[in-house]
Write a protein that holds these residues in place. Structure first.
Motif, mmCIF file in Angstrom:
data_model
loop_
_atom_site.group_PDB
_atom_site.id
_atom_site.type_symbol
_atom_site.label_atom_id
_atom_site.label_comp_id
_atom_site.label_asym_id
_atom_site.label_seq_id
_atom_site.Cartn_x
_atom_site.Cartn_y
_atom_site.Cartn_z
ATOM 1 N N GLN A 62 -33.125 1.907 1.115
ATOM 2 C CA GLN A 62 -33.187 2.789 2.282
ATOM 3 C C GLN A 62 -33.091 2.046 3.616
ATOM 4 N N MET A 63 -32.919 0.739 3.583
ATOM 5 C CA MET A 63 -32.926 -0.048 4.812
ATOM 6 C C MET A 63 -31.971 0.489 5.875
ATOM 7 N N PRO A 64 -30.729 0.830 5.548
ATOM 8 C CA PRO A 64 -29.832 1.318 6.606
ATOM 9 C C PRO A 64 -30.340 2.573 7.316
ATOM 10 N N GLU A 65 -31.026 3.432 6.596
ATOM 11 C CA GLU A 65 -31.568 4.650 7.206
ATOM 12 C C GLU A 65 -32.846 4.396 7.989
ATOM 13 N N ASP B 62 -31.635 0.999 18.030
ATOM 14 C CA ASP B 62 -32.439 0.191 18.945
ATOM 15 C C ASP B 62 -33.153 -0.949 18.220
ATOM 16 N N LEU B 63 -32.818 -1.128 16.945
ATOM 17 C CA LEU B 63 -33.351 -2.197 16.087
ATOM 18 C C LEU B 63 -34.836 -2.018 15.778
ATOM 19 N N ASN B 64 -35.250 -0.765 15.658
ATOM 20 C CA ASN B 64 -36.597 -0.429 15.191
ATOM 21 C C ASN B 64 -36.512 -0.129 13.704
ATOM 22 N N PRO C 113 -27.250 -11.909 20.792
ATOM 23 C CA PRO C 113 -27.283 -10.604 21.445
ATOM 24 C C PRO C 113 -27.710 -9.526 20.452
ATOM 25 N N LYS C 114 -28.016 -8.352 20.977
ATOM 26 C CA LYS C 114 -28.453 -7.241 20.143
ATOM 27 C C LYS C 114 -27.377 -6.929 19.109
ATOM 28 N N CYS C 115 -27.780 -6.944 17.818
ATOM 29 C CA CYS C 115 -26.806 -6.750 16.743
ATOM 30 C C CYS C 115 -27.493 -6.110 15.541
ATOM 31 N N TRP C 116 -27.064 -4.915 15.179
ATOM 32 C CA TRP C 116 -27.664 -4.174 14.075
ATOM 33 C C TRP C 116 -27.525 -4.954 12.764
ATOM 34 N N GLU C 117 -26.371 -5.552 12.516
ATOM 35 C CA GLU C 117 -26.145 -6.284 11.267
ATOM 36 C C GLU C 117 -27.096 -7.473 11.153
#
Length: 149
Positions: free
Chosen positions: A90-93, A98-100, A134-138
């Protein structure tokens, strides 16, 4: 890595506040250093529930890097293999833009000294703010897998 961790739990009028506090303390106590004061860390607010019933909202925030890393270690040591696998799937969900990273844990199990994920709204809510530059979802996803997977 982890910027900060927020905890929130609601104590309903039908619950003993001390029991709910014990459940929250189960998460917080292992994360503190000897000079930290647990009672100063937890904020308590009285409010009103959806149907007008009295509730008490308990919140806490871990800001120190050492405390956040202790939470990750506590988490790794206490999470069941089944819950760990569920969290991975479930990590992607659970990781927002905002990286929370969001998790819910059973209040009842925490009061008994056990760490169990739950989908119930009657839970201890944990929000882990991941930082990447920098801010990066991956990249944040990789950090979540390393710290909580």
């Amino acid at each position: 890595m982890i910027h900060h961790i927020n905890f929130r739990v609601i104590s309903h009028a039908t619950e003993e506040l001390s029991g709910v506090r014990k459940a929250l303390d189960f998460f917080l106590t292992p994360c503190l250093s000897p000079k930290d004061n647990l009672s100063e860390l937890v904020e308590t607010v009285s409010g009103e529930g959806h149907f007008g019933n009295p509730i008490t909202i308990l919140t806490a925030e871990l800001k120190k890097n050492s405390s956040c890393m202790k939470f990750s270690k506590f988490f790794q040591e206490h999470l069941t293999d089944g819950d760990r696998e569920l969290l991975r799937s479930q990590m992607p969900e659970r990781l927002d833009d905002d990286l929370n990273f969001y998790m819910r844990f059973s209040k009842q199990d925490a009061a008994l000294g056990q760490l169990r994920l739950t989908e119930s709204s009657d839970a201890i809510f944990v929000k882990v703010k991941i930082e990447t530059y920098p801010k990066c979802w991956e990249k944040a996803g990789l950090i979540v897998e390393e710290l909580f997977g």
